[in-house]
Scaffold this motif. Structure first.
Motif, PDB file in Angstrom:
ATOM      1  N   TRP A 223       2.404   6.424  -7.071  1.00 12.08           N
ATOM      2  CA  TRP A 223       1.613   7.668  -7.470  1.00 12.08           C
ATOM      3  C   TRP A 223       0.269   6.894  -8.100  1.00 12.08           C
ATOM      4  CZ3 TRP A 223      -0.198  12.976  -6.729  1.00 12.08           C
ATOM      5  CH2 TRP A 223       1.574  13.384  -5.646  1.00 12.08           C
TER       6      TRP A 223
ATOM      7  N   TRP B 105       0.667  -1.096   0.068  1.00  7.50           N
ATOM      8  CA  TRP B 105      -0.076   0.652   0.055  1.00  7.50           C
ATOM      9  C   TRP B 105       1.059   1.295   0.030  1.00  7.50           C
ATOM     10  CZ3 TRP B 105      -0.593   3.557   4.773  1.00  7.50           C
ATOM     11  CH2 TRP B 105      -1.727   4.015   4.177  1.00  7.50           C
TER      12      TRP B 105
ATOM     13  N   ASP C 200      -2.330   5.537  -8.114  1.00 10.95           N
ATOM     14  CA  ASP C 200      -4.081   6.238  -7.567  1.00 10.95           C
ATOM     15  C   ASP C 200      -3.393   7.994  -6.884  1.00 10.95           C
ATOM     16  OD1 ASP C 200      -6.895   7.446  -6.960  1.00 10.95           O
ATOM     17  OD2 ASP C 200      -6.973   5.450  -6.160  1.00 10.95           O
TER      18      ASP C 200
ATOM     19  N   LEU D 235      -4.977  10.907  -6.595  1.00 12.03           N
ATOM     20  CA  LEU D 235      -5.563  11.903  -5.706  1.00 12.03           C
ATOM     21  C   LEU D 235      -5.976  11.046  -4.050  1.00 12.03           C
ATOM     22  CD1 LEU D 235      -8.148  12.912  -5.074  1.00 12.03           C
ATOM     23  CD2 LEU D 235      -9.914  11.310  -5.489  1.00 12.03           C
ATOM     24  N   LYS D 236      -5.507   9.423  -4.124  1.00  8.80           N
ATOM     25  CA  LYS D 236      -4.924   8.980  -2.571  1.00  8.80           C
ATOM     26  C   LYS D 236      -2.974   9.275  -2.569  1.00  8.80           C
ATOM     27  CE  LYS D 236      -7.638   5.065  -2.978  1.00  8.80           C
ATOM     28  NZ  LYS D 236      -7.914   3.332  -2.589  1.00  8.80           N
ATOM     29  N   SER D 237      -2.495   9.568  -3.166  1.00  9.12           N
ATOM     30  CA  SER D 237      -1.251   9.753  -2.743  1.00  9.12           C
ATOM     31  C   SER D 237      -1.058  10.836  -2.410  1.00  9.12           C
ATOM     32  CB  SER D 237      -0.226   9.815  -4.413  1.00  9.12           C
ATOM     33  OG  SER D 237      -0.003   8.079  -4.688  1.00  9.12           O
TER      34      SER D 237
ATOM     35  N   LEU E  81      -3.934  13.167  -1.306  1.00 10.20           N
ATOM     36  CA  LEU E  81      -3.714  13.027  -0.108  1.00 10.20           C
ATOM     37  C   LEU E  81      -3.191  13.200   1.310  1.00 10.20           C
ATOM     38  CD1 LEU E  81      -6.660  14.264   1.858  1.00 10.20           C
ATOM     39  CD2 LEU E  81      -7.589  11.869   1.200  1.00 10.20           C
ATOM     40  N   PHE E  82      -2.963  11.515   0.947  1.00  7.80           N
ATOM     41  CA  PHE E  82      -1.983  11.231   1.803  1.00  7.80           C
ATOM     42  C   PHE E  82      -0.233  12.137   2.196  1.00  7.80           C
ATOM     43  CE2 PHE E  82       1.772   9.093   2.776  1.00  7.80           C
ATOM     44  CZ  PHE E  82       1.682   8.190   4.014  1.00  7.80           C
TER      45      PHE E  82
ATOM     46  N   LEU F  21       0.859   4.474  -2.261  1.00 10.13           N
ATOM     47  CA  LEU F  21       1.457   5.668  -2.336  1.00 10.13           C
ATOM     48  C   LEU F  21       2.818   6.504  -3.161  1.00 10.13           C
ATOM     49  CD1 LEU F  21      -0.260   5.617   0.728  1.00 10.13           C
ATOM     50  CD2 LEU F  21      -1.569   5.928  -1.137  1.00 10.13           C
TER      51      LEU F  21
END
Length: 697
Positions: free
Chosen positions: A518, A511, A520, A522-524, A526-527, A515
């Protein structure tokens, strides 16, 4: 026919005379004395109504030894004991202990008390009475049966005579003595054990009083505890390099001596010290011809005073019982001196500690004489060995040291007034056996060392420490059983188990990698924003603390939710079985991979060596400039911003905006690294090294 009738008439006459009553009846000593007590006109004066018949008989015997009456003993107890000890619920047992401790302290003053059959019977009957001391418990034992005792009675009365048992090892000793009787000790086995003790004590005294090593032992007053190698069928061998010498091995209370056997006599003894702090190591060792390691029958002794370790072998056809015994007794002397040196014990307290070790070795020797079993664990019968093994054993030794130092201060002031409230000490027992130490020529009573490890009606601090340690040891044993149960054979099987156990960690790693790369965006993103905010505000420590709290909450919730449910087992898919050739190929492949890793590691180290030695000046200049730049950053930039920069560099490296530049810079870095030559290496043999050394000379 005439001969048969004459024999029958002779047997009938013997029966009428009572000469064969011991064959026709199994009456115990309690029964005979109880009948004598009933027929005595003064029975009422010597009868304590709070005690059971067995306890009354034991108290009566104690009063005879002390030359007083039972009622006077009771008055003394009521005067000396505290109110808590005289509580109604414990009065009978505590009064019985008081009488036993006083009688045993007086009975053991003679040198031959172990050989006295009355003393043996008395100590055993004390344990029998201890199990049912109160008048209300008189129905618990049948005085006409073959009497036996349990572990609690043995653990309470036997340590009152330190030669018989010790508070720390009494439970293990009881288990050894009752291994064939289902956890109950009978008088026949107990008497056999005391017979063995008597023999080994005589043996030790004769050896210590002999001229053996008299010139060497006289300086410290050393006592010989064991000798081996004098019988040709049980030799002792010392290995020095590839040579082997037979000889005689002697253990004293301070050192180990080996005398090599020559043609008609023994060589000058080699001394392996066990008393001084020389960083000694004593452990089992493998030996064999020409330096091979084949037979597990030797003991290795190593210290800073020796240029090379000493290896002493105890050959035997089957097993390694002799080696195990010698390893245990050598370690016992080594550990007792470590205990003395650690807590700075001197004088009469030092002699008391040595007495405990000596008595432990004598008990082991007695067990060896009476037991034919080769499964006896000698370490469990030696208190200092056992303390080294038990969890919390260091706390037991610390408690023992505190008790030893406080005897003369706290107990010495009150002991004359309450001499029966404590058992006798180990040193007093050894002195009563006729063994004198260098510093114990004075009367131990005058020094205040009057009492042992037991007190009437109370659990001493040592007993509490031992009890807690044993409870922890039981937990360790149960845990070790689970460990042994889950051990698997085969590299592939163990790798499969490890992979399954690390599956959650691997999922978290995947996971995080998603991140970082990258996958995803958007998730990267946000994190990265949340992590940047946490680092900038200085909340990283709080975040880690919150993570630990959440893990603890998860454990507690899981515990309550799984109560009463069967344990969830880890299910692992077993790898396919391999034949011998496949296993060999797998091992060869693993070795090749390990070799490749070692080679790569060596290349990295050699390249760094080349950079430091400026073998490639251009690369070294860049590397030096980089080090200076990093030093300036570490000196000038706050750690919070440094951590923030490292995080941004790591988590934005493969973002859409930086991906192309990252690949370009990584390519340049690899090219720079591959352009650095490795520092030269020259392999030389030992012979070449010796030749070069001679040329330099």
């Amino acid at each position: 026919m005439a001969l048969a009738s004459r024999t029958r008439r002779m047997l009938e006459a013997l029966v009428r005379e009572g000469s064969l009553n011991w064959l026709l009846s199994r009456r115990s000593s309690f029964s005979e004395e109880f009948e004598e007590l009933e027929s005595s006109p003064s029975a009422g004066n010597n009868w304590i109504p709070e005690l059971s018949p067995a306890a009354n008989i034991v108290v009566r015997r104690c009063s005879r030894i002390l030359e007083t009456s039972s009622s006077e003993l009771q008055e003394s107890f009521n005067t000396e004991a505290s109110d808590s000890i005289k509580h109604k619920s414990r009065y009978a047992r505590n009064f019985l202990e008081y009488c036993c401790f006083r009688a045993l302290a007086l009975s053991t003053q003679g040198m031959g008390h172990l050989a006295d059959k009355k003393f043996r019977r008395l100590t055993f009957d004390m344990m029998v009475a201890w199990e049912a001391p109160a008048a209300a418990s008189q129905s618990l034992i049948n005085l006409d049966d073959d009497l036996s005792i349990g572990i609690e009675a043995f653990s309470r009365i036997a340590p009152a005579v330190p030669i018989i048992a010790n508070v720390i090892i009494c439970e293990n000793l009881f288990e050894v003595l009752t291994i064939s009787t289902g956890g109950r000790l009978h008088f026949s086995i107990y008497e056999k054990y005391l017979n063995g003790l008597e023999r080994v004590i005589k043996k030790m005294k004769s050896q210590s009083e002999s001229s053996l090593l008299s010139a060497v032992r006289s300086t410290r007053g050393e006592k010989i505890l064991e000798v081996d190698g004098t019988v040709t069928t049980q030799p002792v061998l010392e290995h020095v390099g590839i040579s082997t010498w037979p000889g005689r091995l002697i253990l004293t209370d301070h050192a180990l001596y080996f005398e090599a056997l020559r043609v008609v006599s023994y060589d000058k003894p080699k001394r392996y010290d066990l008393s001084d702090d020389l960083k000694q190591t004593v452990k089992p060792e493998l030996t064999g011809p020409w330096g091979t390691r084949l037979f597990d029958k030797a003991v290795l002794y190593k210290s800073i005073s020796l240029s090379e370790p000493a290896i002493i072998e105890f050959p035997e056809l089957k097993g390694h019982t002799r080696r195990d015994y010698w390893l245990a007794v050598i370690r016992e002397i080594l550990y007792v001196h470590r205990f003395i040196n650690k807590f700075h014990i001197t004088g009469i307290e030092k002699d008391d500690a040595l007495s405990k070790a000596i008595l432990g070795i004598l008990r082991v020797q007695a067990i060896q004489e009476i037991s034919s079993s080769s499964t006896v664990c000698f370490e469990s019968l030696l208190m200092f060995n056992l303390c080294d093994k038990l969890p919390g054993g260091d706390l037991i030794l610390e408690t023992l040291a505190n008790m030893s130092s406080s005897r003369g201060l706290d107990w010495g002031n009150n002991i004359l007034a309450s001499g029966g409230m404590y058992s006798i000490s180990a040193l007093t027992t050894v002195l009563n056996l006729g063994v004198m130490f260098g510093s114990s020529s004075n009367n131990p009573t005058e020094a205040g060392l009057l009492v042992g490890e037991l007190a009437v009606g109370e659990m001493s601090s040592l007993e509490r420490a031992v009890k807690e340690s044993r409870e922890n040891y039981k937990k360790v044993v149960l845990a070790q059983e689970t460990v042994n149960g889950v051990k698997a054979d085969g590299i592939d099987t163990n790798l499969a188990v490890m992979k399954e156990l690390l599956l959650p960690v691997m999922e978290v790693g995947k996971w995080l990698l998603s991140l970082v790369y990258w996958d995803d965006p958007l998730k990267s993103l946000l994190f990265s924003l949340i992590s940047t905010f946490i680092i900038f505000r200085g909340w990283l420590g709080y975040t880690l603390a919150l993570t630990l709290v959440l893990i603890a909450i998860f454990m507690v919730v899981t515990r309550f939710c799984n109560q009463g449910r069967p344990l969830v087992e880890l299910k692992v898919m077993a790898p396919p079985s391999m034949n011998t050739m496949e296993q060999l190929l797998a091992v060869q492949n693993a070795i090749s991979q390990a070799e490749q890793l070692v080679q790569d590691g060596n290349i990295v180290l050699l390249k760094f060596r080349a950079l430091l030695l400026s073998i490639f000046p251009q690369a070294s200049d860049r590397f030096a400039a980089l080090l200076v730049f990093m030093a300036l950053i570490l000196a000038l930039v706050p750690s919070k911003f440094m951590l923030l920069v490292v995080f941004w560099e790591t988590f934005t490296r493969y973002s859409p905006l930086r991906k192309a530049s990252t690949e370009r810079w990584m390519r340049r870095l690899r090219e720079w690294w591959f352009s650095i030559p490795a520092a030269p290496v020259v392999l030389e043999t030992q012979k070449q090294k010796e030749k070069d050394a001679k040329k330099r000379k």
